[in-house]
Design a protein around this motif. Structure first.
Motif, mmCIF file in Angstrom:
data_model
loop_
_atom_site.group_PDB
_atom_site.id
_atom_site.type_symbol
_atom_site.label_atom_id
_atom_site.label_comp_id
_atom_site.label_asym_id
_atom_site.label_seq_id
_atom_site.Cartn_x
_atom_site.Cartn_y
_atom_site.Cartn_z
ATOM 1 N N PHE A 1 8.620 12.841 10.863
ATOM 2 C CA PHE A 1 8.245 11.441 10.712
ATOM 3 C C PHE A 1 7.926 11.060 9.266
ATOM 4 O O PHE A 1 7.291 10.045 9.014
ATOM 5 C CB PHE A 1 7.046 11.120 11.603
ATOM 6 C CG PHE A 1 7.386 11.130 13.058
ATOM 7 C CD1 PHE A 1 8.191 10.146 13.599
ATOM 8 C CD2 PHE A 1 6.935 12.145 13.879
ATOM 9 C CE1 PHE A 1 8.527 10.158 14.948
ATOM 10 C CE2 PHE A 1 7.266 12.168 15.230
ATOM 11 C CZ PHE A 1 8.062 11.174 15.758
ATOM 12 N N GLY B 1 9.585 9.868 6.810
ATOM 13 C CA GLY B 1 10.098 8.607 6.293
ATOM 14 C C GLY B 1 9.104 7.472 6.519
ATOM 15 O O GLY B 1 8.868 6.648 5.633
ATOM 16 N N GLY B 2 8.519 7.456 7.696
ATOM 17 C CA GLY B 2 7.523 6.441 8.011
ATOM 18 C C GLY B 2 6.282 6.571 7.155
ATOM 19 O O GLY B 2 5.655 5.574 6.787
ATOM 20 N N ASP C 1 6.199 7.591 4.052
ATOM 21 C CA ASP C 1 6.522 6.998 2.750
ATOM 22 C C ASP C 1 6.313 5.489 2.799
ATOM 23 O O ASP C 1 5.740 4.897 1.890
ATOM 24 C CB ASP C 1 7.986 7.267 2.381
ATOM 25 C CG ASP C 1 8.235 8.721 2.044
ATOM 26 O OD1 ASP C 1 7.287 9.388 1.617
ATOM 27 O OD2 ASP C 1 9.373 9.174 2.218
ATOM 28 N N VAL C 2 6.807 4.870 3.873
ATOM 29 C CA VAL C 2 6.696 3.416 4.003
ATOM 30 C C VAL C 2 5.236 3.010 4.131
ATOM 31 O O VAL C 2 4.771 2.062 3.500
ATOM 32 C CB VAL C 2 7.497 2.917 5.224
ATOM 33 C CG1 VAL C 2 7.414 1.412 5.338
ATOM 34 C CG2 VAL C 2 8.951 3.337 5.108
ATOM 35 N N ALA D 1 2.579 4.516 3.076
ATOM 36 C CA ALA D 1 1.801 4.697 1.852
ATOM 37 C C ALA D 1 2.005 3.524 0.889
ATOM 38 O O ALA D 1 1.182 3.272 0.025
ATOM 39 C CB ALA D 1 2.194 6.009 1.170
ATOM 40 N N GLY D 2 3.108 2.775 1.081
ATOM 41 C CA GLY D 2 3.391 1.661 0.178
ATOM 42 C C GLY D 2 2.705 0.362 0.561
ATOM 43 O O GLY D 2 2.922 -0.653 -0.090
ATOM 44 N N GLY D 3 1.894 0.342 1.591
ATOM 45 C CA GLY D 3 1.219 -0.896 1.988
ATOM 46 C C GLY D 3 1.455 -1.179 3.458
ATOM 47 O O GLY D 3 2.537 -0.951 3.973
ATOM 48 N N ASP E 1 1.223 -4.098 5.368
ATOM 49 C CA ASP E 1 2.049 -5.239 5.741
ATOM 50 C C ASP E 1 3.510 -4.933 5.478
ATOM 51 O O ASP E 1 4.386 -5.271 6.257
ATOM 52 C CB ASP E 1 1.638 -6.479 4.936
ATOM 53 C CG ASP E 1 0.480 -7.193 5.602
ATOM 54 O OD1 ASP E 1 0.325 -7.022 6.823
ATOM 55 O OD2 ASP E 1 -0.258 -7.903 4.910
ATOM 56 N N LYS E 2 3.739 -4.317 4.349
ATOM 57 C CA LYS E 2 5.113 -3.944 4.010
ATOM 58 C C LYS E 2 5.680 -3.015 5.070
ATOM 59 O O LYS E 2 6.806 -3.174 5.513
ATOM 60 C CB LYS E 2 5.134 -3.275 2.637
ATOM 61 C CG LYS E 2 6.395 -2.528 2.352
ATOM 62 C CD LYS E 2 6.948 -2.801 1.011
ATOM 63 C CE LYS E 2 7.630 -4.114 0.919
ATOM 64 N NZ LYS E 2 8.093 -4.432 -0.397
ATOM 65 N N ALA F 1 4.772 -2.770 8.167
ATOM 66 C CA ALA F 1 5.022 -3.531 9.394
ATOM 67 C C ALA F 1 6.305 -4.333 9.249
ATOM 68 O O ALA F 1 7.131 -4.387 10.163
ATOM 69 C CB ALA F 1 3.844 -4.451 9.690
ATOM 70 N N ALA F 2 6.502 -4.940 8.057
ATOM 71 C CA ALA F 2 7.704 -5.746 7.835
ATOM 72 C C ALA F 2 8.957 -4.876 7.854
ATOM 73 O O ALA F 2 10.045 -5.355 8.130
ATOM 74 C CB ALA F 2 7.602 -6.493 6.512
ATOM 75 N N LEU F 3 8.802 -3.594 7.561
ATOM 76 C CA LEU F 3 9.959 -2.699 7.565
ATOM 77 C C LEU F 3 10.114 -1.983 8.907
ATOM 78 O O LEU F 3 10.869 -1.024 9.027
ATOM 79 C CB LEU F 3 9.850 -1.683 6.430
ATOM 80 C CG LEU F 3 10.141 -2.234 5.031
ATOM 81 C CD1 LEU F 3 9.865 -1.198 3.969
ATOM 82 C CD2 LEU F 3 11.581 -2.705 4.923
ATOM 83 N N GLY F 4 9.362 -2.439 9.895
ATOM 84 C CA GLY F 4 9.612 -1.937 11.239
ATOM 85 C C GLY F 4 8.759 -0.760 11.680
ATOM 86 O O GLY F 4 9.085 -0.101 12.646
ATOM 87 N N VAL F 5 7.656 -0.492 10.983
ATOM 88 C CA VAL F 5 6.761 0.594 11.404
ATOM 89 C C VAL F 5 5.682 -0.005 12.305
ATOM 90 O O VAL F 5 5.068 -1.006 11.950
ATOM 91 C CB VAL F 5 6.100 1.250 10.176
ATOM 92 C CG1 VAL F 5 5.048 2.252 10.610
ATOM 93 C CG2 VAL F 5 7.147 1.938 9.329
#
Lengths: 321, 239
Positions: free
Chosen positions: A203, A205-206, A208-209, A211-213, A215-216, A218-222
């Motif tokens: 998991f 990849g998720g 990485d997303v 750790a970047g924020g 809301d971001k 969530a917006a990228l589908g997590v």
């Protein structure tokens, strides 16, 4: 440094650190003697020492270091805070209060273990229940709840230390600073490390997303809430397993992920396995030094993780700037 | 309370500009449309399906969001950051495909970031971060984009360049909605405008009809001067 280069390099440190741990002790062994004792089924002292004492201890140190480093990676991703370590959310505080209370009452090893496990579980449930709101993309509540619970446990620990007498205090200090001499449940700890490590890598990849924020992410589908809960409990299981094995060994969980990042690896796909490998090797090295440097005196391993880790991390930090 | 009543549809190939005073709820509206914030009443739907009924990942495959502030520290390099835009489309759990990387590279080139692609993300300046965020959104290849102040921190050259990129998305049939403070860009690039007023009512319609001095003065509650340069209307706050 490229992770493709770093991975085999760190993989080489594993047999090296384990070999170092197996050779050193009150009965020093040469590499050849270690080899013979490991392979041969003769009945000499070396074989007994190696199989009964040294190998379990080295394996315990390795798995404990791996657990702590992995837990640190997950918590730093969850809390998005570079200061996060396995103990920041009060898990070790709860475990320490449980363990010390049992020691004060004169309980045996098994009861102490059970009590520390209970204390840690209570802390995990309390921090999660009070600090986590599903659907709320704000992790500070969780972080602050953890810090407050830690502080409360810290006060109780001081109280218990004050109430204790003589020999009890020393046992308690060893528990607090980490001690790998009474390792039990080794196969279980390895199982936890392998299963959680594998899941976390799958998991990654998720992570990485995330750790970047938030809301971001969530917006990228997590599905942020579910990920946070999963990360929290994964880190909690890792930490509790490490605590049961070696008490609260400081610094590994904080330092190892940062060291890997400072070398230039930040993608979790690499960060997770590399941290586990480096954490394991590092703790084997620290533990070997702790039990041999002034032998027969044994020092708490936590002293050496800090003594070894602080200069390395300071060097890496100053090099970066 | 952001807005009392709003009933509108954004169709493919349309570009909407959202205008309004600070704090009137433009970001909240955009976050609501993105499914990051639950509306108190009413509903938002994408392709005739309510947002809540879309799986998060499925939503992210269709809907790209550029946030005003990300609130996160990214530890990797710029290329890795831009590549995160492919996360919802990822076929394998173990990393990104060659096509994903090619798309990221393309977006980096569009935003003139190739030179910085191997640099750690947290060493970038504000404008460079904004360009990286736009590149990440482009990499996502969504049908519909919600952009919160896409021009913030950008210099004049990169403002023009980014707006050109958005116009091309529109021509390709994407639906866009962007929060803007510059009425000139709204005029040039948006075919529709949504005005959010401080008292909670909203106006929406074709940009040509709404971008007038009367409407804008009421919107910003300040006197404006109107200049006409080469057929374009410029609005400047009067003192």
């Amino acid at each position: 440094m490229s992770p493709r280069l770093l991975f085999p390099l760190l993989l080489c440190t594993v047999p090296m650190s384990i070999g170092f741990g197996l050779m050193n002790g009150s009965l020093p062994l040469t590499p050849i003697e270690v080899w013979h004792a490991l392979l041969g089924n003769n009945d000499d002292t070396a074989t007994t020492v190696l199989w009964q004492l040294r190998l379990p201890r080295v394996l315990a140190a390795f798995v404990c270091g791996g657990l702590l480093a992995l837990s640190g990676v997950l918590l730093q991703a969850l809390l998005r805070n570079p200061l996060a370590d396995p103990y920041i959310l009060g898990i070790s505080g709860g475990a320490a209060v449980g363990a010390l209370a049992a020691m004060l009452l004169g309980a045996g090893l098994a009861t102490t273990q059970l009590s520390s496990f209970t204390g840690a579980s209570l802390a995990i449930v309390a921090v999660f229940g009070l600090g986590f709101r599903h659907g709320e993309r704000n992790i500070y509540r969780l972080l602050l709840t953890g810090v407050v619970v830690s502080a409360g446990c810290g006060a109780l620990i001081s109280l218990l230390l004050t109430l204790a007498q003589g020999e009890e205090v020393k046992g308690m200090l060893f528990w607090l600073m980490g001690d790998l001499s009474r390792s039990q449940g080794l196969p279980f700890a390895w199982l936890v490390l392998l299963v959680v490590g594998l899941c976390a890598t799958v998991f990654s990849g998720g992570l990485d997303v995330l750790a970047g924020g938030l809301d971001k992410a969530a917006a990228l589908g997590v599905a942020v809430g579910r990920w946070q809960a999963g990360l929290y409990f994964a880190a909690a299981v890792l930490t509790v397993t490490a605590l049961q094995l070696g008490g609260s060994i400081g610094f590994v969980g904080l330092m190892i992920p940062h060291a890997i990042r400072l070398i230039g690896v930040s993608a979790h796909r690499w960060l997770i396995p590399l941290s586990a490998l480096l954490g394991g090797s590092f703790l084997v090295l620290a533990d070997t030094l702790a039990r041999t440097l002034w032998s027969p005196l044994q020092f708490p391993v936590g002293v050496f993780t800090a003594l070894l880790g602080v200069p390395v991390l300071l060097w890496l930090l100053s090099r970066r700037s | 309370m952001v807005c009392r009543e709003l009933d509108m549809t954004i169709r493919p190939g349309e570009c909407w500009g959202v205008l309004g005073q600070n704090g009137v709820g433009k970001t909240t509206l955009l976050r609501t449309l993105a499914g990051l914030h639950k509306p108190q009443t009413g509903m938002v739907s994408l392709n005739d399906v309510a947002l809540a009924d879309h799986a998060r990942r499925n939503l992210a495959q269709h809907l790209g969001v550029l946030l005003q502030s990300e609130g996160g520290e990214f530890w990797g390099n710029v290329q890795e950051y831009v590549l995160l835009g492919r996360f919802p489309h990822r076929a394998s759990l173990f990393g990104y495909s060659v096509q994903d990387e090619a798309l990221a590279q393309q977006a980096l080139a569009q935003m003139e970031l190739e030179r910085l692609s191997q640099q750690p993300y947290n060493t970038l300046s504000g404008g460079e971060r904004q360009r990286a965020a736009i590149a990440q959104a482009l990499t996502q290849r969504a049908q519909c984009y919600l952009l919160d102040e896409p021009l913030q921190h950008l210099d004049l050259r990169h403002q023009a360049q980014s707006m050109q990129v958005f116009s091309r998305l529109k021509e390709k049939g994407c639906a866009l909605m962007m929060v803007l403070h510059d009425t000139l860009w709204a005029q040039r690039c948006c075919d529709h405008v949504l005005m959010l007023f401080a008292d909670g009512h909203a106006l929406h319609g074709p940009a040509q009809e709404l971008l007038t001095r009367v409407h804008l003065e009421a919107l910003y509650q300040c006197p404006l001067r109107e200049l006409c340069v080469e057929g374009e209307r410029w609005f400047v706050a009067g003192v």
